[in-house]
Design an enzyme around this catalytic site. Structure first.
Site: not given
Ligand code: ATP
Ligand code: MG
Length: 457
Positions: A86, A88, A181
């Site tokens: 995907d 983003d 992260d």
């Protein structure tokens, strides 16, 4: 033993990624005075590799004076020449400003609002306003549904904006990068300029093929222990090394996974299964003792090393081959492939498989809070296995779980080295309600005595 990380400093200069030496970028419009500057790598990505709808969203935001970048896993995968799952987008526009620009836009989330821009065939492009580290508490908040009174506020853009500003979560691009992260997930891609903006050293780590947390791994795992599973996912799926300090922190903080919200844990476990490297992923989970935290029954099963233990790994290898062939089975099937060993052990000798599944076998899944529908489907397909193994599954052919049962059977058969001959299929109408079908004797799981249960269950 730490997972080896190959790092050859001499190979770090632009071999794989940058087309010209990186440079410091002059502060883009909207950057706060004194904010850290990104290292900029010129890296034009062919437009046909970028989702046209995502590119359109970015361009429209930029045309209206906002900063907007591709971010996260999409950028990582583009740079690794993999097909992103995907795309983003992160932007300086507030959610209500995004909504004002796109008719097909829905603002979701409670404290931290995200804009979802909807396209044909269910495609959703997620547009998030730059924000600073929300902390672990906020991560839990994010997954909750929007409260009714806030839904009302949301229709009045201004009020919502005030609410969020008071909550103090919006931030600058560099803050948005460092809240992420891992360094390889913290890169921004500027479509218009064909440049990667790197605030976190992610380009180096992509080049060295290493997973490294942004900031101190002890702190980052304490904030959100699910990141431990995410580290494993990326290492396994991308075939990257794990930075030794990160590996040690993973082992040290594994117990904290117990504190993680169960639905998030389940989601990450499913992602490990879907990622095409489930064998490597769960091997690392087992070796590091992580498996004992979220699937203790499976961990004990493997520790006890029954003859069936090797089948666990072989089923996962078969699953990885399916996924490589673009033939991913349903979530319930993948989860069964993982935990079939301890589940079948718990069902040994049971006449009423459904009852035994609810009473005993489902303990295996307790810490993952598997939703009822998925658990029921797992029950059906595990119950069908003995019959399929005997080549007598024909009567099941019209049941709605048949395809899933066959998918599990074929993973299991492959693990057992059997030729993948499908069981006989008789297309006679089936009118009984039991998963076993009308004609055969009920399946009975062979009794071999019970294995010890993990402590604390
Ligand atoms: P995948 O390919 O599995 O979707 P991804 O990197 O895109 O991997 P997502 O879960 O889709 O992962 O999250 C998108 C991005 O959001 C990540 O790349 C990362 O930058 C950030 N992110 C996701 N989860 C966390 C987390 N627990 N802590 C910090 N940042 C996170
Ligand atoms: Mg993603």
């Amino acid at each position: 033993m730490p997972i080896p990380v190959s790092s050859d400093p001499s190979a770090r200069a632009s071999r794989l990624l940058a087309l010209e030496p990186p440079r410091e970028r002059s502060a883009p419009a909207g950057h706060a005075h004194g904010a850290p500057e990104p290292v900029v790598h010129r890296y034009p990505i062919p437009t046909d590799r970028i989702d046209p709808d995502a590119a359109r969203v970015v361009r429209r935001l930029v045309r209206h004076g906002f900063d907007a970048y591709l971010v996260g896993g999409g950028v990582r995968d583009l740079l690794l020449d993999r097909r992103p799952k995907d795309f983003d987008i992160a932007t300086s526009a507030r959610p209500h400003q995004v909504r004002a620009l796109f008719r097909n836009c829905r603002v979701i989330g409670r404290r931290f609002r995200l804009a979802h821009i909807l396209f044909a065939a269910g495609k959703v492009i997620e547009v998030a306003t730059f924000r600073r580290d929300p902390g672990a508490e906020a991560l839990a908040e994010e997954s909750r549904e929007i409260a009714p009174e806030e839904a009302r506020l949301q229709r009045r853009g201004e009020a919502v904006d005030l609410l969020i500003r008071n909550d103090n979560v919006f931030g600058e691009p560099h803050e948005d990068a460092v809240r992420r992260d891992f360094t390889i997930n913290g890169l921004f891609y500027d479509i218009g300029r064909g440049e990667v903006l790197d605030y976190v050293g992610g380009m180096d780590d992509l080049e060295r093929r290493v997973v490294r947390t942004i900031g101190d791994p002890d702190v980052r795992f304490r904030e959100d222990p699910v990141r431990i599973l995410r580290a494993i996912k990326f290492a396994a799926r991308l075939d990257f090394g794990i930075e030794p300090e990160l590996y040690d922190a993973m082992v040290a903080h594994r117990g904290e996974l117990e504190k993680a919200a169960r639905p998030r844990l389940l989601e990450e476990v499913l992602r490990l299964l879907r990622g095409g490297a489930s064998h490597r992923s769960f091997w690392i989970c087992w070796e590091t003792g992580m498996l004992g935290v979220f699937l203790p029954e499976l961990s004990v099963f493997l520790d006890d090393d029954p003859p069936e233990a090797s089948l666990v790994w072989k089923r996962l290898q078969a699953l990885d081959r399916r996924i490589a062939d673009g033939d991913a089975p349903a979530d319930a099937v993948m989860l069964c492939a993982l935990v079939l060993g301890p589940i079948e052990e718990a069902l040994e000798g049971a006449r009423d498989v459904a009852e035994a599944f609810d009473d005993d076998a489902s303990a295996t899944l307790e810490r993952l809070a598997v939703p009822r529908r998925m658990r029921d489907r797992m029950k059906q397909i595990v119950a069908a296995l003995p019959r399929l193994r005997r080549g007598r599954g024909g009567a099941l052919a019209r049941r709605d779980f048949y395809d899933d049962a066959m998918a599990l059977w074929s993973l299991d058969a492959e693990a057992r080295g059997q030729t993948a001959e499908p069981p006989r299929v008789a297309l006679a109408p089936v009118d009984d309600a039991s998963p076993q079908g009308p004609s055969d004797e009920p399946p009975r799981f062979g009794r071999r005595g019970r294995r010890r249960r993990p402590q604390g269950t």
